[in-house]
Scaffold this active site. Structure first.
Site, short mmCIF file in Angstrom:
data_model
loop_
_atom_site.label_atom_id
_atom_site.label_comp_id
_atom_site.label_asym_id
_atom_site.label_seq_id
_atom_site.Cartn_x
_atom_site.Cartn_y
_atom_site.Cartn_z
N CYS A 47 1.13 -1.09 0.18
CA CYS A 47 0.03 0.15 0.09
C CYS A 47 0.76 1.60 -0.44
O CYS A 47 1.40 1.25 0.46
CB CYS A 47 -1.04 -0.07 1.36
SG CYS A 47 -2.05 2.05 1.22
N HIS A 49 37.22 -28.88 -10.13
CA HIS A 49 36.25 -28.36 -8.99
C HIS A 49 35.67 -29.73 -8.16
O HIS A 49 35.46 -29.89 -6.98
CB HIS A 49 34.75 -27.60 -9.31
CG HIS A 49 33.96 -27.34 -8.66
ND1 HIS A 49 34.75 -27.45 -7.33
CD2 HIS A 49 33.28 -26.08 -8.69
CE1 HIS A 49 33.61 -26.50 -6.64
NE2 HIS A 49 32.81 -25.86 -6.99
N CYS A 79 23.32 -8.78 2.05
CA CYS A 79 22.05 -8.78 2.76
C CYS A 79 22.28 -9.79 4.19
O CYS A 79 22.56 -10.77 3.74
CB CYS A 79 20.96 -8.86 2.69
SG CYS A 79 19.04 -9.08 3.65
N CYS A 93 23.44 7.66 5.09
CA CYS A 93 22.86 7.11 6.25
C CYS A 93 23.33 5.53 5.93
O CYS A 93 23.63 5.11 5.21
CB CYS A 93 21.70 7.65 6.82
SG CYS A 93 20.68 6.28 6.06
#
Length: 875
Positions: free
Chosen positions: A552, A644, A679, A693
């Site tokens: 919203c 790998h 994150c 900031c």
């Protein structure tokens, strides 16, 4: 008390499981429990309720049973209210009990304490219209409603038993109503009908003896309980003596023990019993015989009426026959059938149509069996009926005659059927005619109001006028609301202001006033949006942002971190956006939403070569792309090579870097390692531009965290820390070595702290550096946000950077080790850090403790109770 509580809990649980059961088995233990009401009931004040509605009486007086019955009826209605609230789907208007309800006025509101019980059920908000639940209540409190309903059920049941004189423990109610501690017997006058009249009630009417059968009836009754004759009717006259009629049946002799009912005793009874002092047993036997005879006579009359014959014609013969009532009436009817059939057919010969069997039997009875007199009476009556019908508009004998025959000679029944046939076309026209729609914007408001009152089923003229005025008022502002919505709103509320707010709303973004049915509403919030703002917000959001940002625009709800809220929100939003977005934008929304859901699956992989997504269900690599057949590692997303198999992902990356230092993937990895940030929630990598900031928000999962310490930011009024002093604002609990606290330190103090931790740092500028800071940061320009060099002056010994960027560089070294800044705290800083970071808050200073000793103690407490934790792995 524990046993009593268990019994109440069992009864309440039974009502919750099945609110419709009239008397649960759990009711019986409470019913027979010998306890006074004040100890038995827990929520209802039974003593007060009974005494306020049923006045006390003396031990010799009589109980006002009518008042007790009124209280019992009110309790039954209150119990029904409680049972309705316990239903899985309560009634439509369960929130409000209206004072204007006639049932409420005559029952609940007619007793003292009725509204108090409704408040116990949850109807705590009183208004001029009635009692209702609080506005914020989602539903009734099931446990409380079940407890109150159980007590109402028990009290109502005990009053029923008390009125029927079958209560197992009547002494408790006797003591309450009489006002004495001495228990009374069950047959005490206080529990029975009083023979002496009450002071506030008229004296009881005495009984009366029927003049026909001498049965003693109660005072209020109007008809006799045996022969059903009226109270004021006199003794029936004896039947007239007439010569024996020519009945075309053989004579039937009645059994000697049976005869028609008579109020006079038999001669044998008179001979055996003195008229002045009849024996009690013989008098009872005489009354029983009269009662049985009367009941048989009533049964014969009703059976005759049911078989369609006049009772006067067959009751005498059926009485003489005896036996079952139906058989006796059938035999009598068959015996007289031939005579009646001939009488009924005589009407056809006179041109009046056939007579019904009922008419023939009635004429036969009035003529006392004389066939000629009965024929003349029946034909005369039929002619009078035909003349009456002709005067009323039905002159045809072929139409009126069958109608009289079908209704058994009833003039009014025949007239009803004939008029119904004539009115049928008119009724069909009325039912099939479609009324034109009501134009609420018509020129004459009074005419529109009258038509609305006549056709829309409104309860009053005031409601009709309110509907028309609102429709005209809202229509002047734009498109009026639909008639069905307006009718429903006016039918449930008479306040014009409340109706306007219900039918109109304002867009939370642009403030446009529009009808409520035109507004767009999102799941999880109550913000109305106009169609233009709704379309524009999602049109731009789908193209420029991720679907996790499509919330919203006014309140930011719902919280898409909640799995259930996210699924419910997007399932509804998909339907809304399909109707308002153009097809390409809607397809983009579906694609982004699909990718978001797929990224939550740990087995979903993106191909690093063709960007094709697929599900890999294996435990170890390699994974193969179904689109381009590229083999890749499911952990590091690198192209799979044989080397790998024996190397970890980190060692394999070093091996790739040693082979090709300029490889694009390796270069990107190095850039993100030096200038990027991950994150903490989803692990997504982002390039970090200097400046701005410390508060960051992940564009993938919307997680908010600090770029200096990776600590989570908590929104207002939502913090896991108990008694958090920052609960009223957006905040994070930064560690003491975060840039949030050390960015105000001068570089010399930071260098000293690094020297104490033996951490090397740079002070010399790189070769070729200019006199301004060259650190890239994000700046706002006329063309938007752009990355550009800092450009501020460089200080001496600051490695070619300005003071703020050099401080950020030094704090980054402190945070990465990590180092505790407590030894270099000043006096105000150590007080503030102890107040902020110690679990129990800053301890008080001792009376003989100096400031230096107190500061040293606080530093030691900070190092032990709030130690600096190692940096996370994703730093």
């Amino acid at each position: 008390m524990a046993e009593l509580g268990a019994l109440w809990g069992a009864l309440g649980g039974a009502l919750v499981r099945d609110p419709q059961v009239p008397a649960p088995p759990e009711l019986q233990p409470l019913l027979v429990l010998p306890r006074p009401p004040r100890d038995k009931w827990r929520m209802l004040d039974v003593d007060k309720m009974v005494l306020e509605n049923v006045p006390r009486v003396s031990p010799r007086g009589g109980l006002d049973v009518s008042r007790l019955a009124v209280l019992r009826t009110a309790l039954s209605i209150l119990e029904k209210y409680g049972r309705n609230l316990l239903q899985p789907r309560p009634p439509r208007h369960w929130r409000l009990v209206r004072f204007g309800n006639p049932v409420f006025r005559r029952t609940v509101d007619a007793v003292q304490g009725g509204r108090a019980v409704l408040r116990l059920l949850g109807y705590t908000c009183e208004s001029p219209e009635g009692l209702g639940f609080p506005p914020g209540a989602v539903g009734p409190d099931v446990s409380r409603v079940a407890a109150v309903t159980a007590e109402l059920l028990l009290l109502r049941t005990e009053l029923d038993l008390l009125l029927a004189n079958q209560h197992p423990n009547p002494q408790f109610f006797t003591q309450m109503l009489v006002g004495t501690e001495e228990p009374l017997a069950p047959d005490s006058p206080a529990l029975a009908d009083a023979e002496t009249p009450k002071r506030d009630a008229p004296p009881e009417e005495p009984g009366w003896a029927c003049a026909s059968c001498t049965f003693l009836n109660g005072g209020p009754s109007v008809l006799c309980g045996v022969c059903e004759r009226p109270r004021l009717a006199g003794r029936p006259p004896p039947p007239p003596v007439a010569p024996a009629p020519p009945i075309p049946v053989p004579p039937i002799e009645a059994p000697p023990t049976k005869g028609p009912p008579s109020a006079d005793p038999a001669p044998s009874d008179l001979a055996l019993t003195s008229p002045a002092h009849p024996g009690p047993a013989r008098e009872l036997e005489r009354q029983r015989r009269l009662r049985d005879d009367g009941r048989r006579m009533v049964a014969l009359v009703r059976e005759a009426e049911a078989q369609g014959v006049a009772p006067e014609a067959v009751v005498g013969v059926a009485w003489a026959l005896g036996g079952p009532v139906g058989v006796a009436v059938g035999v009598a009817k068959a015996a007289l059938g031939e005579a009646w059939a001939g009488l009924a057919g005589a009407g056809r010969g006179a041109g009046l149509g056939p007579l019904s069997i009922r008419e023939a039997g009635l004429a036969w009875s009035h003529a006392h069996g004389h066939a000629q007199q009965a024929l003349q009476a029946a034909i005369g009556r039929r002619r009078r009926q035909l003349r009456s019908l002709a005067a009323l508009g039905f002159p045809e004998v072929g139409v009126a005659g069958p109608a009289l025959l079908q209704n058994g000679g009833s003039l009014w029944g025949a007239l009803r059927d004939l008029q119904r046939q004539k009115l049928r076309p008119l009724l069909l026209g009325q039912w099939r005619r479609t009324e034109p729609p009501i134009d609420l914007q018509g020129p004459d408001p009074q005419a529109v109001t009258r038509r609305a009152l006549a056709l829309l089923g409104l309860r009053s003229w005031g409601r009709a006028r309110l509907l028309v005025s609102l429709a005209r008022e809202l229509g002047a502002l734009g498109q009026p609301p639909p008639l069905a919505e307006l009718l429903e709103a006016v039918g449930g509320c008479a306040d014009p202001a409340a109706l306007r707010s219900r039918l109109r709303c304002q867009c939370r973004l642009c403030g446009w006033d529009l009808p409520r049915q035109q507004a767009q509403w999102l799941t999880g919030c109550e913000c109305p949006l106009c169609p233009e703002c709704f379309r524009g917000h999602f049109q731009v959001g789908v193209k420029e942002r991720g679907v996790q940002d499509l919330v919203c625009p006014a309140c930011g709800k719902p919280d898409l971190a909640d799995e259930n809220a996210r699924i419910c929100y997007f399932s509804t939003l998909d339907t809304q956006l399909r109707q308002v977005l153009d097809p390409p934008t809607y397809q983009l929304f579906c694609q982004k939403l699909t990718e978001l859901e797929l990224q939550k699956d740990p087995q979903f992989l993106w191909c690093s070569k063709c960007s094709f997504g697929f599900i890999f269900e294996g435990a170890v690599g390699p994974a193969q792309c179904p689109q381009c057949q590229q083999r890749l590692c499911p952990q590091c997303q690198e192209q799979w090579l044989p080397q790998h198999e024996s190397l970890s992902c980190a060692d394999f990356g070093l091996w790739l870097r040693s082979r090709d230092p300029q490889a694009a993937a390796v270069g990107l990895e190095a850039f993100l390692r030096d200038h990027g940030i991950a994150c903490p929630a989803c692990g997504a990598q982002f390039a970090l531009a200097r400046g701005g900031c410390l508060h960051l928000q992940c564009s993938r999962c919307r997680h908010q965290f600090c770029s200096g310490c990776r600590t989570t930011f908590h929104p207002r009024h939502r913090c896991p820390t108990a008694r958090c002093p920052l609960l009223g604002s957006l905040h994070a609990h930064h560690p003491r070595h975060c840039l949030f606290f050390l960015r105000d330190w001068d570089p010399q103090r930071l260098q000293r702290l690094l020297q104490m931790g033996n951490v090397p740092f740079t002070t010399e500028a790189p070769p070729g550096a200019s006199g301004t800071c060259g650190v890239m940061e994000q700046k706002e320009t006329g063309e938007g946000l752009q990355d550009a060099p800092c450009g501020r002056d460089v200080g001496q010994g600051q490695a070619g950077m300005c003071r703020s960027h050099y401080t950020e560089y030094l704090v980054g070294l402190i945070w990465s080790r990590p180092l505790d800044p407590a030894p270099l705290y000043t006096w105000p800083e150590v007080l503030a850090a102890a107040e902020r970071h110690l679990p129990g808050g800053r301890p008080p200073q001792g009376p003989e403790e100096t400031d230096a000793q107190y500061g040293q103690r606080l530093r030691h407490l900070l190092e032990t109770e709030d130690p600096i934790k190692p940096r996370p792995d994703d730093a």
